[in-house]
Write an enzyme that holds these catalytic residues in place. Structure first.
Site, PDB file in Angstrom:
ATOM      1  N   GLU A  34       0.853  -1.185   0.000  1.00  0.00           N
ATOM      2  CA  GLU A  34       0.000   0.000   0.000  1.00  0.00           C
ATOM      3  C   GLU A  34       0.890   1.236   0.000  1.00  0.00           C
ATOM      4  O   GLU A  34       1.724   1.421   0.891  1.00  0.00           O
ATOM      5  CB  GLU A  34      -0.949   0.027   1.186  1.00  0.00           C
ATOM      6  CG  GLU A  34      -1.859   1.256   1.138  1.00  0.00           C
ATOM      7  CD  GLU A  34      -3.099   1.156   2.017  1.00  0.00           C
ATOM      8  OE1 GLU A  34      -4.086   1.842   1.704  1.00  0.00           O
ATOM      9  OE2 GLU A  34      -3.079   0.392   2.995  1.00  0.00           O
ATOM     10  N   GLN A  80       7.037   7.620  -3.824  1.00  0.00           N
ATOM     11  CA  GLN A  80       6.496   6.560  -4.663  1.00  0.00           C
ATOM     12  C   GLN A  80       6.955   6.634  -6.104  1.00  0.00           C
ATOM     13  O   GLN A  80       6.794   5.669  -6.851  1.00  0.00           O
ATOM     14  CB  GLN A  80       4.964   6.590  -4.611  1.00  0.00           C
ATOM     15  CG  GLN A  80       4.325   7.802  -5.279  1.00  0.00           C
ATOM     16  CD  GLN A  80       2.812   7.767  -5.183  1.00  0.00           C
ATOM     17  OE1 GLN A  80       2.253   8.286  -4.212  1.00  0.00           O
ATOM     18  NE2 GLN A  80       2.147   7.168  -6.149  1.00  0.00           N
ATOM     19  N   ASP A 102      -2.544   4.620  -2.668  1.00  0.00           N
ATOM     20  CA  ASP A 102      -3.278   5.611  -1.883  1.00  0.00           C
ATOM     21  C   ASP A 102      -2.267   6.637  -1.383  1.00  0.00           C
ATOM     22  O   ASP A 102      -2.292   7.045  -0.229  1.00  0.00           O
ATOM     23  CB  ASP A 102      -4.000   4.925  -0.716  1.00  0.00           C
ATOM     24  CG  ASP A 102      -4.893   5.881   0.064  1.00  0.00           C
ATOM     25  OD1 ASP A 102      -5.285   6.915  -0.503  1.00  0.00           O
ATOM     26  OD2 ASP A 102      -5.171   5.594   1.250  1.00  0.00           O
ATOM     27  N   HIS A 105      -1.509  11.080  -4.617  1.00  0.00           N
ATOM     28  CA  HIS A 105      -2.626  11.372  -5.528  1.00  0.00           C
ATOM     29  C   HIS A 105      -2.271  12.416  -6.583  1.00  0.00           C
ATOM     30  O   HIS A 105      -3.158  12.946  -7.257  1.00  0.00           O
ATOM     31  CB  HIS A 105      -3.888  11.792  -4.765  1.00  0.00           C
ATOM     32  CG  HIS A 105      -4.265  10.846  -3.677  1.00  0.00           C
ATOM     33  ND1 HIS A 105      -4.373   9.481  -3.879  1.00  0.00           N
ATOM     34  CD2 HIS A 105      -4.534  11.061  -2.361  1.00  0.00           C
ATOM     35  CE1 HIS A 105      -4.706   8.907  -2.738  1.00  0.00           C
ATOM     36  NE2 HIS A 105      -4.802   9.830  -1.814  1.00  0.00           N
ATOM     37  N   GLU A 130      -6.610   4.437  -6.017  1.00  0.00           N
ATOM     38  CA  GLU A 130      -7.812   5.035  -5.460  1.00  0.00           C
ATOM     39  C   GLU A 130      -7.665   6.543  -5.306  1.00  0.00           C
ATOM     40  O   GLU A 130      -6.586   7.097  -5.472  1.00  0.00           O
ATOM     41  CB  GLU A 130      -8.194   4.385  -4.128  1.00  0.00           C
ATOM     42  CG  GLU A 130      -7.182   4.497  -3.023  1.00  0.00           C
ATOM     43  CD  GLU A 130      -7.624   3.731  -1.781  1.00  0.00           C
ATOM     44  OE1 GLU A 130      -7.495   4.310  -0.680  1.00  0.00           O
ATOM     45  OE2 GLU A 130      -8.089   2.589  -1.895  1.00  0.00           O
ATOM     46  N   ASP A 131      -8.786   7.184  -5.001  1.00  0.00           N
ATOM     47  CA  ASP A 131      -8.873   8.642  -4.909  1.00  0.00           C
ATOM     48  C   ASP A 131      -8.554   9.304  -6.250  1.00  0.00           C
ATOM     49  O   ASP A 131      -7.947  10.376  -6.304  1.00  0.00           O
ATOM     50  CB  ASP A 131      -7.961   9.190  -3.809  1.00  0.00           C
ATOM     51  CG  ASP A 131      -8.432   8.785  -2.418  1.00  0.00           C
ATOM     52  OD1 ASP A 131      -9.558   8.259  -2.292  1.00  0.00           O
ATOM     53  OD2 ASP A 131      -7.676   8.989  -1.455  1.00  0.00           O
TER      54      ASP A 131
END
Length: 207
Positions: A34, A80, A102, A105, A130-131
């Site tokens: 994650e 990331q 996650d 973003h 996501e988001d």
């Protein structure tokens, strides 16, 4: 809903999406990465959800997230979109079954992480972002139809998964050969991997 200690921030409708795409990994000792740790609550949730033998990895730029490490939970610190950080994770965990982005973003980060990780996760793995509502927000490098947004990137992947039918107009890529489907939801994009064999021409005769 029963968590009373570590914090997490998730839209409620995400949980049905998680169940749809992740349930096959329960009690199968998966490795999940994650991106974005926040309060550590989701890492604890995944550890409980996936059951004995699951290895949960977290990636975050905040060094304080190291406090959420524990048995079966390993935290990496870094950005990331940093190839060196991703390589460090993969060198320690060469088999990753699930990636859940996650993180920041930001569009450039989301695209970079996908390009660094997708081809190297398990051949039957899942990559979930996501988001993705931030794909429409200027402050996250997004905007409707804006080049470089992750939603526009995903739209291009729809063509790429169908490249075998493009009569030479699109190259058949590694993504084409290894992707089973793309699922688009409110604020979530999911890519499911599966090795593709020779795709047959459609049957035109009556059955």
């Amino acid at each position: 809903m029963e968590n009373s200690s570590k914090l997490m921030h998730k839209w409620i409708h995400y949980f049905d999406i998680y169940e749809r795409h992740f349930s096959r990994f329960r009690n199968a000792a998966p490795v999940i990465l994650e991106i974005g740790v926040f309060g550590g609550g989701s890492l604890a949730m995944w550890k409980e959800y996936f059951g004995p033998g699951a290895q949960v990895l977290g990636l975050d730029i905040n060094p304080e997230c190291k406090q959420h490490e524990g048995e079966g939970v390993d935290i990496f610190i870094g950005s990331q979109d940093d190839p060196a950080v991703i390589e460090r994770i993969l060198s320690r965990y060469p088999r990753i079954d699930i990636v859940l982005d996650d993180g920041s973003h930001r569009m450039s980060h989301m695209v970079s992480s996908f390009e660094l990780l997708y081809e190297r996760i398990h051949p039957r793995g899942v990559y979930m972002v996501e988001d993705t509502h931030t794909c429409y927000w200027d402050e996250y490098e997004g905007g409707i139809g804006r080049s470089g947004s992750f939603i526009e990137f995903a739209k291009g992947k729809i063509d790429e998964i169908n490249a075998v039918h493009a009569r030479g107009a699109l190259p058949i890529s590694s993504f084409t050969r290894t992707t089973d489907c793309i699922s688009i939801y409110d604020s979530v994009v999911v890519f499911e991997k599966q090795p593709q064999g020779t795709r047959q021409a459609p049957i035109t005769e009556p059955l």
